[in-house]
Design a protein around this motif. Structure first.
Motif, PDB file in Angstrom:
ATOM      1  N   SER A 122       3.847   4.850   7.154  1.00 48.29           N
ATOM      2  CA  SER A 122       4.086   5.163   5.745  1.00 48.29           C
ATOM      3  C   SER A 122       4.417   6.640   5.548  1.00 48.29           C
ATOM      4  O   SER A 122       3.760   7.518   6.098  1.00 48.29           O
ATOM      5  CB  SER A 122       2.840   4.819   4.924  1.00 48.29           C
ATOM      6  N   CYS A 123       5.441   6.897   4.741  1.00 46.35           N
ATOM      7  CA  CYS A 123       5.753   8.288   4.410  1.00 46.35           C
ATOM      8  C   CYS A 123       4.927   8.772   3.225  1.00 46.35           C
ATOM      9  O   CYS A 123       4.909   9.955   2.926  1.00 46.35           O
ATOM     10  CB  CYS A 123       7.244   8.463   4.142  1.00 46.35           C
ATOM     11  N   THR A 124       4.258   7.855   2.521  1.00 50.15           N
ATOM     12  CA  THR A 124       3.269   8.263   1.525  1.00 50.15           C
ATOM     13  C   THR A 124       1.907   8.313   2.201  1.00 50.15           C
ATOM     14  O   THR A 124       1.658   7.620   3.186  1.00 50.15           O
ATOM     15  CB  THR A 124       3.226   7.289   0.336  1.00 50.15           C
ATOM     16  N   VAL A 125       1.022   9.137   1.685  1.00 49.52           N
ATOM     17  CA  VAL A 125      -0.251   9.394   2.351  1.00 49.52           C
ATOM     18  C   VAL A 125      -1.249   8.282   2.031  1.00 49.52           C
ATOM     19  O   VAL A 125      -1.566   8.022   0.869  1.00 49.52           O
ATOM     20  CB  VAL A 125      -0.835  10.747   1.915  1.00 49.52           C
ATOM     21  N   LEU A 126      -1.738   7.611   3.071  1.00 44.39           N
ATOM     22  CA  LEU A 126      -2.786   6.612   2.912  1.00 44.39           C
ATOM     23  C   LEU A 126      -3.536   6.471   4.221  1.00 44.39           C
ATOM     24  O   LEU A 126      -3.061   6.901   5.275  1.00 44.39           O
ATOM     25  CB  LEU A 126      -2.213   5.252   2.486  1.00 44.39           C
ATOM     26  N   SER A 127      -4.729   5.880   4.146  1.00 45.36           N
ATOM     27  CA  SER A 127      -5.490   5.550   5.335  1.00 45.36           C
ATOM     28  C   SER A 127      -5.269   4.075   5.655  1.00 45.36           C
ATOM     29  O   SER A 127      -5.004   3.278   4.750  1.00 45.36           O
ATOM     30  CB  SER A 127      -6.985   5.808   5.123  1.00 45.36           C
ATOM     31  N   VAL A 128      -5.391   3.707   6.909  1.00 46.10           N
ATOM     32  CA  VAL A 128      -5.130   2.334   7.336  1.00 46.10           C
ATOM     33  C   VAL A 128      -6.262   1.858   8.239  1.00 46.10           C
ATOM     34  O   VAL A 128      -6.685   2.594   9.142  1.00 46.10           O
ATOM     35  CB  VAL A 128      -3.785   2.220   8.092  1.00 46.10           C
ATOM     36  N   VAL A 129      -6.742   0.645   8.000  1.00 42.88           N
ATOM     37  CA  VAL A 129      -7.732   0.037   8.879  1.00 42.88           C
ATOM     38  C   VAL A 129      -7.050  -1.030   9.731  1.00 42.88           C
ATOM     39  O   VAL A 129      -5.851  -1.284   9.581  1.00 42.88           O
ATOM     40  CB  VAL A 129      -8.901  -0.569   8.079  1.00 42.88           C
ATOM     41  N   ASN A 130      -7.797  -1.661  10.597  1.00 43.79           N
ATOM     42  CA  ASN A 130      -7.231  -2.656  11.497  1.00 43.79           C
ATOM     43  C   ASN A 130      -6.860  -3.931  10.738  1.00 43.79           C
ATOM     44  O   ASN A 130      -7.222  -4.118   9.568  1.00 43.79           O
ATOM     45  CB  ASN A 130      -8.231  -2.977  12.612  1.00 43.79           C
ATOM     46  N   ILE A 131      -6.159  -4.815  11.409  1.00 35.10           N
ATOM     47  CA  ILE A 131      -5.697  -6.069  10.803  1.00 35.10           C
ATOM     48  C   ILE A 131      -6.891  -6.909  10.353  1.00 35.10           C
ATOM     49  O   ILE A 131      -7.834  -7.124  11.120  1.00 35.10           O
ATOM     50  CB  ILE A 131      -4.833  -6.854  11.801  1.00 35.10           C
ATOM     51  N   ASP A 132      -6.855  -7.334   9.103  1.00 35.81           N
ATOM     52  CA  ASP A 132      -7.879  -8.189   8.500  1.00 35.81           C
ATOM     53  C   ASP A 132      -9.243  -7.516   8.396  1.00 35.81           C
ATOM     54  O   ASP A 132     -10.258  -8.196   8.175  1.00 35.81           O
ATOM     55  CB  ASP A 132      -8.036  -9.505   9.261  1.00 35.81           C
ATOM     56  N   ALA A 133      -9.325  -6.204   8.541  1.00 42.72           N
ATOM     57  CA  ALA A 133     -10.611  -5.496   8.556  1.00 42.72           C
ATOM     58  C   ALA A 133     -11.094  -5.206   7.138  1.00 42.72           C
ATOM     59  O   ALA A 133     -11.235  -4.047   6.735  1.00 42.72           O
ATOM     60  CB  ALA A 133     -10.505  -4.220   9.380  1.00 42.72           C
ATOM     61  N   GLY A 134     -11.369  -6.264   6.396  1.00 43.72           N
ATOM     62  CA  GLY A 134     -11.839  -6.098   5.024  1.00 43.72           C
ATOM     63  C   GLY A 134     -13.161  -5.376   4.946  1.00 43.72           C
ATOM     64  O   GLY A 134     -13.378  -4.541   4.057  1.00 43.72           O
TER      65      GLY A 134
ATOM     66  N   PRO B 124       0.807  -1.223   0.000  1.00 38.31           N
ATOM     67  CA  PRO B 124       0.000   0.000   0.000  1.00 38.31           C
ATOM     68  C   PRO B 124       0.838   1.269   0.000  1.00 38.31           C
ATOM     69  O   PRO B 124       0.472   2.254  -0.663  1.00 38.31           O
ATOM     70  CB  PRO B 124      -0.820  -0.112   1.298  1.00 38.31           C
ATOM     71  N   THR B 125       1.962   1.262   0.705  1.00 36.66           N
ATOM     72  CA  THR B 125       2.787   2.465   0.764  1.00 36.66           C
ATOM     73  C   THR B 125       3.447   2.741  -0.585  1.00 36.66           C
ATOM     74  O   THR B 125       3.615   3.902  -0.974  1.00 36.66           O
ATOM     75  CB  THR B 125       3.854   2.348   1.861  1.00 36.66           C
ATOM     76  N   VAL B 126       3.808   1.676  -1.301  1.00 42.99           N
ATOM     77  CA  VAL B 126       4.404   1.851  -2.626  1.00 42.99           C
ATOM     78  C   VAL B 126       3.368   2.387  -3.603  1.00 42.99           C
ATOM     79  O   VAL B 126       3.602   3.358  -4.330  1.00 42.99           O
ATOM     80  CB  VAL B 126       4.993   0.524  -3.144  1.00 42.99           C
ATOM     81  N   ILE B 127       2.195   1.756  -3.631  1.00 44.01           N
ATOM     82  CA  ILE B 127       1.142   2.184  -4.565  1.00 44.01           C
ATOM     83  C   ILE B 127       0.699   3.610  -4.265  1.00 44.01           C
ATOM     84  O   ILE B 127       0.471   4.410  -5.183  1.00 44.01           O
ATOM     85  CB  ILE B 127      -0.044   1.206  -4.508  1.00 44.01           C
ATOM     86  N   ALA B 128       0.593   3.956  -2.978  1.00 48.19           N
ATOM     87  CA  ALA B 128       0.158   5.306  -2.616  1.00 48.19           C
ATOM     88  C   ALA B 128       1.107   6.378  -3.129  1.00 48.19           C
ATOM     89  O   ALA B 128       0.710   7.527  -3.337  1.00 48.19           O
ATOM     90  CB  ALA B 128       0.011   5.420  -1.101  1.00 48.19           C
ATOM     91  N   GLY B 129       2.367   6.008  -3.349  1.00 50.21           N
ATOM     92  CA  GLY B 129       3.332   6.966  -3.890  1.00 50.21           C
ATOM     93  C   GLY B 129       3.286   7.089  -5.399  1.00 50.21           C
ATOM     94  O   GLY B 129       3.997   7.925  -5.972  1.00 50.21           O
ATOM     95  N   LEU B 130       2.442   6.290  -6.056  1.00 45.27           N
ATOM     96  CA  LEU B 130       2.383   6.267  -7.516  1.00 45.27           C
ATOM     97  C   LEU B 130       1.069   6.779  -8.084  1.00 45.27           C
ATOM     98  O   LEU B 130       0.948   6.911  -9.304  1.00 45.27           O
ATOM     99  CB  LEU B 130       2.605   4.831  -8.024  1.00 45.27           C
ATOM    100  N   VAL B 131       0.085   7.056  -7.230  1.00 48.72           N
ATOM    101  CA  VAL B 131      -1.243   7.434  -7.711  1.00 48.72           C
ATOM    102  C   VAL B 131      -1.735   8.677  -6.980  1.00 48.72           C
ATOM    103  O   VAL B 131      -1.247   9.020  -5.904  1.00 48.72           O
ATOM    104  CB  VAL B 131      -2.257   6.281  -7.501  1.00 48.72           C
ATOM    105  N   ASP B 132      -2.737   9.349  -7.573  1.00 44.45           N
ATOM    106  CA  ASP B 132      -3.389  10.459  -6.884  1.00 44.45           C
ATOM    107  C   ASP B 132      -4.762  10.043  -6.373  1.00 44.45           C
ATOM    108  O   ASP B 132      -5.609  10.871  -6.045  1.00 44.45           O
ATOM    109  CB  ASP B 132      -3.493  11.687  -7.789  1.00 44.45           C
ATOM    110  N   THR B 133      -4.971   8.743  -6.293  1.00 43.96           N
ATOM    111  CA  THR B 133      -6.216   8.149  -5.823  1.00 43.96           C
ATOM    112  C   THR B 133      -6.123   7.887  -4.319  1.00 43.96           C
ATOM    113  O   THR B 133      -5.061   7.497  -3.842  1.00 43.96           O
ATOM    114  CB  THR B 133      -6.440   6.802  -6.558  1.00 43.96           C
ATOM    115  N   PRO B 134      -7.205   8.080  -3.564  1.00 43.44           N
ATOM    116  CA  PRO B 134      -7.173   7.697  -2.151  1.00 43.44           C
ATOM    117  C   PRO B 134      -6.868   6.212  -1.995  1.00 43.44           C
ATOM    118  O   PRO B 134      -7.454   5.380  -2.687  1.00 43.44           O
ATOM    119  CB  PRO B 134      -8.586   8.021  -1.659  1.00 43.44           C
ATOM    120  N   VAL B 135      -5.963   5.880  -1.097  1.00 37.31           N
ATOM    121  CA  VAL B 135      -5.561   4.492  -0.862  1.00 37.31           C
ATOM    122  C   VAL B 135      -5.915   4.100   0.570  1.00 37.31           C
ATOM    123  O   VAL B 135      -5.584   4.820   1.516  1.00 37.31           O
ATOM    124  CB  VAL B 135      -4.047   4.299  -1.101  1.00 37.31           C
TER     125      VAL B 135
END
Length: 253
Positions: free
Chosen positions: A219-231, A183-194
């Motif tokens: 992450s030094c790239t901007v993203l939101s994070v949910v809890n473990i396994d919180a699909g 997720p941190t890698v992808i968040a650095g490549l897109v302007d889409t919310p991750v």
């Protein structure tokens, strides 16, 4: 109130439907089902099957179908799913299974439709069940789903090969275990919310998703994070974002 009572009396409305209209929820032996959550929150109440008996899951699903014309069941066992399939066959409802997540609908249900795409990405096959749960929530909300599997950073070329697809999505859910780098890698490549979803895969120090969660939170790239396994949570957040995008497109410039 009188109209509700008359509808119950003449059989055009069930007691459970009337209770849902009055209170917003329905009380049964298996618990209270929040029938008004879709209207109040934009996301239906999901029935968490884990920790419940087969009878409780079927009862809650039946209540959801009776009051909202659809049921969303997460983390169901094979035995619970078999019982839900039997209920579906006996009541003329449709049933769609995505991993351990089940979507059920009555013939009267009008499927929602959003003019928005949710990209769902997994680092590896082991992340699939968590992504399935997120996908079911987004599909129920009416979003278009673009699923990209097995593009973890251990072979970065397979990640980079899909960047254009990632950029076309309106919101991205990215599930990864181990160190949670994807997720941190992808968040650095897109302007889409991750939305990053740490998965409880891996072993040793930081296993069970702890290292993945810590990595995404740092992450030094901007993203939101949910809890473990919180699909489910990731899917719900993505669905709300997708609905906002869809509404904006419908309103026009």
């Amino acid at each position: 109130m009188r109209e509700l009572l008359e509808a119950v009396a003449d059989g055009s409305l069930s007691p459970a439907q009337a209770e849902a209209e009055l209170n917003g929820y329905v009380t049964g032996e298996a618990g209270r089902f929040d029938a008004a959550r879709q209207q109040r929150r934009g996301i239906p109440e999901a029935i968490l099957a884990e920790g419940k008996s087969v009878a409780q899951v079927v009862e809650l699903a039946a209540t959801a179908l009776e009051t909202t014309d659809r049921a969303l069941i997460t983390r169901a066992s094979d035995e619970q799913i078999d019982a839900l399939e039997s209920h579906s066959e006996s009541t003329a409802t449709t049933l769609e299974r995505r991993g351990t997540t089940v979507l059920m609908q009555t013939p009267d249900y009008e499927q929602l439709s959003l003019e928005a795409t949710v990209g769902i990405v997994t680092a590896g096959t082991v992340d699939g069940p968590v992504a399935d749960e997120a996908e079911a929530v987004c599909a129920d909300a009416g979003a278009t789903i673009d699923r990209v599997d097995d593009v973890g950073v251990a072979a970065l070329d397979r990640t980079l090969d899909q960047v254009e697809r990632f950029r076309e999505a309106d919101v991205l859910i990215v599930a990864a275990g181990r160190e949670g780098a994807l997720p941190t890698v992808i968040a650095g490549l897109v302007d889409t919310p991750v939305i990053g979803v740490p998965v409880s895969s891996g072993y040793g120090y930081g296993g069970d998703g702890e290292a993945a969660l810590a990595g995404m939170l740092q992450s030094c790239t901007v993203l939101s994070v949910v809890n473990i396994d919180a699909g489910f949570v990731a899917g719900a957040q993505a669905a709300l974002l997708a609905r906002t995008v869809s509404n904006a497109r419908s309103d026009g410039p």
